[in-house]
Design a protein around this motif. Structure first.
Motif, PDB file in Angstrom:
ATOM      1  N   UNK A 135     -66.784 -52.516  27.467  1.00 52.47           N
ATOM      2  CA  UNK A 135     -65.998 -51.271  27.482  1.00 52.47           C
ATOM      3  C   UNK A 135     -65.836 -50.658  28.865  1.00 52.47           C
ATOM      4  N   UNK A 136     -66.810 -50.823  29.762  1.00 55.23           N
ATOM      5  CA  UNK A 136     -66.665 -50.259  31.098  1.00 55.23           C
ATOM      6  C   UNK A 136     -65.525 -50.926  31.854  1.00 55.23           C
ATOM      7  N   UNK A 137     -65.516 -52.257  31.866  1.00 55.35           N
ATOM      8  CA  UNK A 137     -64.421 -52.967  32.530  1.00 55.35           C
ATOM      9  C   UNK A 137     -63.100 -52.724  31.812  1.00 55.35           C
ATOM     10  N   UNK A 138     -63.151 -52.646  30.488  1.00 54.93           N
ATOM     11  CA  UNK A 138     -61.937 -52.399  29.709  1.00 54.93           C
ATOM     12  C   UNK A 138     -61.301 -51.065  30.099  1.00 54.93           C
ATOM     13  N   UNK A 139     -62.107 -50.016  30.190  1.00 52.48           N
ATOM     14  CA  UNK A 139     -61.566 -48.692  30.511  1.00 52.48           C
ATOM     15  C   UNK A 139     -60.935 -48.662  31.897  1.00 52.48           C
ATOM     16  N   UNK A 140     -61.626 -49.232  32.877  1.00 56.17           N
ATOM     17  CA  UNK A 140     -61.122 -49.201  34.251  1.00 56.17           C
ATOM     18  C   UNK A 140     -59.821 -49.990  34.377  1.00 56.17           C
ATOM     19  N   UNK A 141     -59.798 -51.203  33.860  1.00 59.27           N
ATOM     20  CA  UNK A 141     -58.610 -52.052  33.981  1.00 59.27           C
ATOM     21  C   UNK A 141     -57.462 -51.495  33.151  1.00 59.27           C
ATOM     22  N   UNK A 142     -57.749 -50.981  31.976  1.00 61.28           N
ATOM     23  CA  UNK A 142     -56.685 -50.406  31.135  1.00 61.28           C
ATOM     24  C   UNK A 142     -56.028 -49.221  31.836  1.00 61.28           C
ATOM     25  N   UNK A 143     -56.831 -48.325  32.441  1.00 64.36           N
ATOM     26  CA  UNK A 143     -56.269 -47.167  33.130  1.00 64.36           C
ATOM     27  C   UNK A 143     -55.386 -47.600  34.298  1.00 64.36           C
ATOM     28  N   UNK A 144     -55.834 -48.589  35.062  1.00 62.07           N
ATOM     29  CA  UNK A 144     -55.023 -49.068  36.179  1.00 62.07           C
ATOM     30  C   UNK A 144     -53.748 -49.754  35.690  1.00 62.07           C
ATOM     31  N   UNK A 145     -53.834 -50.486  34.587  1.00 60.26           N
ATOM     32  CA  UNK A 145     -52.655 -51.173  34.053  1.00 60.26           C
ATOM     33  C   UNK A 145     -51.624 -50.182  33.547  1.00 60.26           C
ATOM     34  N   UNK A 146     -52.071 -49.153  32.839  1.00 62.40           N
ATOM     35  CA  UNK A 146     -51.152 -48.122  32.349  1.00 62.40           C
ATOM     36  C   UNK A 146     -50.435 -47.440  33.514  1.00 62.40           C
ATOM     37  N   UNK A 147     -51.161 -47.201  34.595  1.00 61.31           N
ATOM     38  CA  UNK A 147     -50.552 -46.561  35.753  1.00 61.31           C
ATOM     39  C   UNK A 147     -49.544 -47.469  36.442  1.00 61.31           C
ATOM     40  N   UNK A 148     -49.869 -48.745  36.578  1.00 64.15           N
ATOM     41  CA  UNK A 148     -49.035 -49.644  37.376  1.00 64.15           C
ATOM     42  C   UNK A 148     -47.848 -50.220  36.614  1.00 64.15           C
ATOM     43  N   UNK A 149     -47.880 -50.194  35.286  1.00 63.08           N
ATOM     44  CA  UNK A 149     -46.749 -50.792  34.570  1.00 63.08           C
ATOM     45  C   UNK A 149     -45.476 -49.970  34.708  1.00 63.08           C
ATOM     46  N   UNK A 150     -45.605 -48.741  35.220  1.00 58.14           N
ATOM     47  CA  UNK A 150     -44.422 -47.924  35.484  1.00 58.14           C
ATOM     48  C   UNK A 150     -43.990 -48.000  36.943  1.00 58.14           C
ATOM     49  N   UNK A 151     -44.675 -48.810  37.755  1.00 58.95           N
ATOM     50  CA  UNK A 151     -44.313 -48.926  39.163  1.00 58.95           C
ATOM     51  C   UNK A 151     -43.029 -49.733  39.331  1.00 58.95           C
ATOM     52  N   UNK A 152     -42.429 -49.590  40.516  1.00 57.07           N
ATOM     53  CA  UNK A 152     -41.136 -50.225  40.776  1.00 57.07           C
ATOM     54  C   UNK A 152     -41.230 -51.742  40.781  1.00 57.07           C
ATOM     55  N   UNK A 153     -42.330 -52.292  41.296  1.00 58.38           N
ATOM     56  CA  UNK A 153     -42.416 -53.749  41.383  1.00 58.38           C
ATOM     57  C   UNK A 153     -42.521 -54.386  39.993  1.00 58.38           C
ATOM     58  N   UNK A 154     -43.106 -53.670  39.030  1.00 59.57           N
ATOM     59  CA  UNK A 154     -43.151 -54.182  37.666  1.00 59.57           C
ATOM     60  C   UNK A 154     -41.772 -54.110  37.030  1.00 59.57           C
ATOM     61  N   UNK A 155     -41.076 -53.007  37.246  1.00 56.21           N
ATOM     62  CA  UNK A 155     -39.716 -52.886  36.715  1.00 56.21           C
ATOM     63  C   UNK A 155     -38.797 -53.944  37.314  1.00 56.21           C
ATOM     64  N   UNK A 156     -38.969 -54.226  38.588  1.00 54.25           N
ATOM     65  CA  UNK A 156     -38.148 -55.269  39.222  1.00 54.25           C
ATOM     66  C   UNK A 156     -38.424 -56.633  38.608  1.00 54.25           C
ATOM     67  N   UNK A 157     -39.698 -56.923  38.321  1.00 55.75           N
ATOM     68  CA  UNK A 157     -40.033 -58.200  37.695  1.00 55.75           C
ATOM     69  C   UNK A 157     -39.409 -58.304  36.307  1.00 55.75           C
ATOM     70  N   UNK A 158     -39.365 -57.200  35.572  1.00 58.09           N
ATOM     71  CA  UNK A 158     -38.735 -57.214  34.248  1.00 58.09           C
ATOM     72  C   UNK A 158     -37.241 -57.494  34.367  1.00 58.09           C
ATOM     73  N   UNK A 159     -36.603 -56.846  35.348  1.00 65.86           N
ATOM     74  CA  UNK A 159     -35.156 -57.037  35.538  1.00 65.86           C
ATOM     75  C   UNK A 159     -34.862 -58.488  35.885  1.00 65.86           C
ATOM     76  N   UNK A 160     -35.735 -59.120  36.642  1.00 69.90           N
ATOM     77  CA  UNK A 160     -35.529 -60.514  37.019  1.00 69.90           C
ATOM     78  C   UNK A 160     -35.849 -61.483  35.885  1.00 69.90           C
ATOM     79  N   UNK A 161     -36.310 -60.971  34.756  1.00 72.89           N
ATOM     80  CA  UNK A 161     -36.556 -61.816  33.591  1.00 72.89           C
ATOM     81  C   UNK A 161     -37.943 -62.412  33.500  1.00 72.89           C
ATOM     82  N   UNK A 162     -38.905 -61.870  34.239  1.00 74.33           N
ATOM     83  CA  UNK A 162     -40.282 -62.385  34.167  1.00 74.33           C
ATOM     84  C   UNK A 162     -40.879 -62.085  32.800  1.00 74.33           C
ATOM     85  N   UNK A 163     -41.652 -63.014  32.280  1.00 73.83           N
ATOM     86  CA  UNK A 163     -42.299 -62.836  30.986  1.00 73.83           C
ATOM     87  C   UNK A 163     -43.485 -61.891  31.109  1.00 73.83           C
ATOM     88  N   UNK A 164     -43.930 -61.374  29.961  1.00 74.80           N
ATOM     89  CA  UNK A 164     -45.070 -60.466  29.970  1.00 74.80           C
ATOM     90  C   UNK A 164     -46.336 -61.104  30.541  1.00 74.80           C
TER      91      UNK A 164
END
Length: 358
Positions: free
Chosen positions: A183-212
């Motif tokens: 749970x400790x690693x889960x909480x830290x990584x989950x919080x960082x993932x939630x924050x970064x999935x709205x970043x521009x580089x993730x959105x750009x990867x989605x636009x380019x058709x990258x898979x999840x």
């Protein structure tokens, strides 16, 4: 030629900064640097002792007899046995040295499993969200409530009936630590993932058709795991304490299978009341010093990871340097408002105190 000569050191600094702990060591100042260096020295000695235990230990961890016959039980420190012998007739120094191998094996197995499971679940939960995220959060919160030592006792009984060989005892302690620390690693990584999935580089990867999976493991994973060294060091010290507690309660590793500090402390309880101090003192010191060294490293890294605390140290250091240069009668203030080196590495100021960005 001048441009090449000045660029080479900066490239060297960038290469050295990629080495774990080196960048934090360069950032630390004063007491914080002393704590970090002390922790690194103790931890390095612990690791080297575990690696070279067969060469450093005068006897085997389960050896009872030497060239002159049996060692004898509860023998005081002597030239033949520098730290004396235990109630079972084992050499205390050899047991302490061999115990480093058992401790480091538990750390490697437990923390590696915790990181693997916690990081994977945190990435998937934070990126996909939805019902899967809610279920994993509830499960991890429930697991986090279990005491690690109690779970270790249960796992020791389930795995080996309380009579553990080397790998049985290591797995019993490692699995209990793994379940509790996920749970400790889960909480830290989950919080960082939630924050970064709205970043521009993730959105750009989605636009380019990258898979999840590609986005998660190629783009998010590298940026979400920067704080893992902090958790690794802090959890390593807890792993040693859990293993020692398991052995102290009688659910540890048998002495014929491996050396374990908690087991030796358990067998030395009756010796303490009889004035036989050496059988309990040295295994206890090994636990305290090892945990202290790893904890100093973890706390120092955790402190240096906080930009507010790091910034305050830089400001205080720079202010002291400015004051020292400004009180010289008839002197000139060559340092800018950021001090001789600036508030951050690489900052320079002109004669008007304006930062020059390079």
């Amino acid at each position: 030629m001048t441009g090449t000569a000045t660029a080479a050191p900066s490239a060297g600094h960038r290469w050295r900064d990629r080495i774990p702990v080196v960048h934090q060591l360069r950032q630390s100042v004063g007491l914080q640097r002393g704590m970090l260096v002390t922790g690194l020295v103790i931890t390095t000695v612990f690791v080297l002792t575990a690696i070279f235990a067969p060469l450093l230990a005068p006897y085997g961890y389960n050896q009872l007899r030497g060239p002159d016959g049996l060692f004898g039980a509860q023998q005081p420190p002597s030239p033949e046995h520098l730290l004396g012998t235990t109630v079972g007739g084992y050499d205390v120094l050899s047991r302490v040295i061999w115990g480093t191998q058992t401790a480091i094996l538990v750390i490697i197995v437990a923390v590696a499993l915790s990181i693997f499971a916690g990081v994977f679940l945190g990435l998937v939960s934070g990126y996909l969200g939805g019902w899967l995220d809610r279920v994993l959060v509830v499960i991890c919160d429930a697991i986090y409530a279990f005491p690690s030592l109690l779970l270790a006792i249960v796992m020791a009984i389930v795995i080996s009936g309380g009579q553990s060989n080397l790998w049985g005892g290591i797995l019993a302690a490692a699995i209990s630590i793994t379940v509790v620390y996920i749970p400790q690693y889960f909480r830290v990584i989950r919080a960082e993932t939630v924050r970064m999935k709205a970043e521009a580089f993730v959105e750009s990867a989605k636009v380019l058709g990258a898979s999840n999976p590609r986005i998660i493991f190629r783009h998010i994973l590298r940026n979400a795991t920067r704080t893992l060294p902090l958790l690794f060091t802090l959890n390593s010290s807890e792993a040693i304490l859990t293993l020692a507690g398991l052995g102290f309660l009688g659910f540890g590793i048998e002495p014929t299978a491996a050396a374990e500090w908690g087991y030796d402390l358990n067998k030395a309880l009756s010796d303490v009341t009889s004035g036989i101090w050496w059988t309990a003192l040295f295994p206890g010191l090994a636990i305290v010093i090892t945990v202290l060294g790893i904890t100093l490293v973890g706390e120092s890294l955790n402190d240096l990871a906080d930009p507010r605390l790091r910034g305050r140290r830089r400001v205080a250091q720079a202010a002291g340097e400015v004051a020292e240069t400004s009180v010289v009668p008839g002197g000139t203030l060559d340092a800018g408002p950021g001090g001789l080196d600036g508030l951050e590495d690489g900052e320079t100021f002109d004669e008007h105190g304006i930062e020059v960005r390079q």
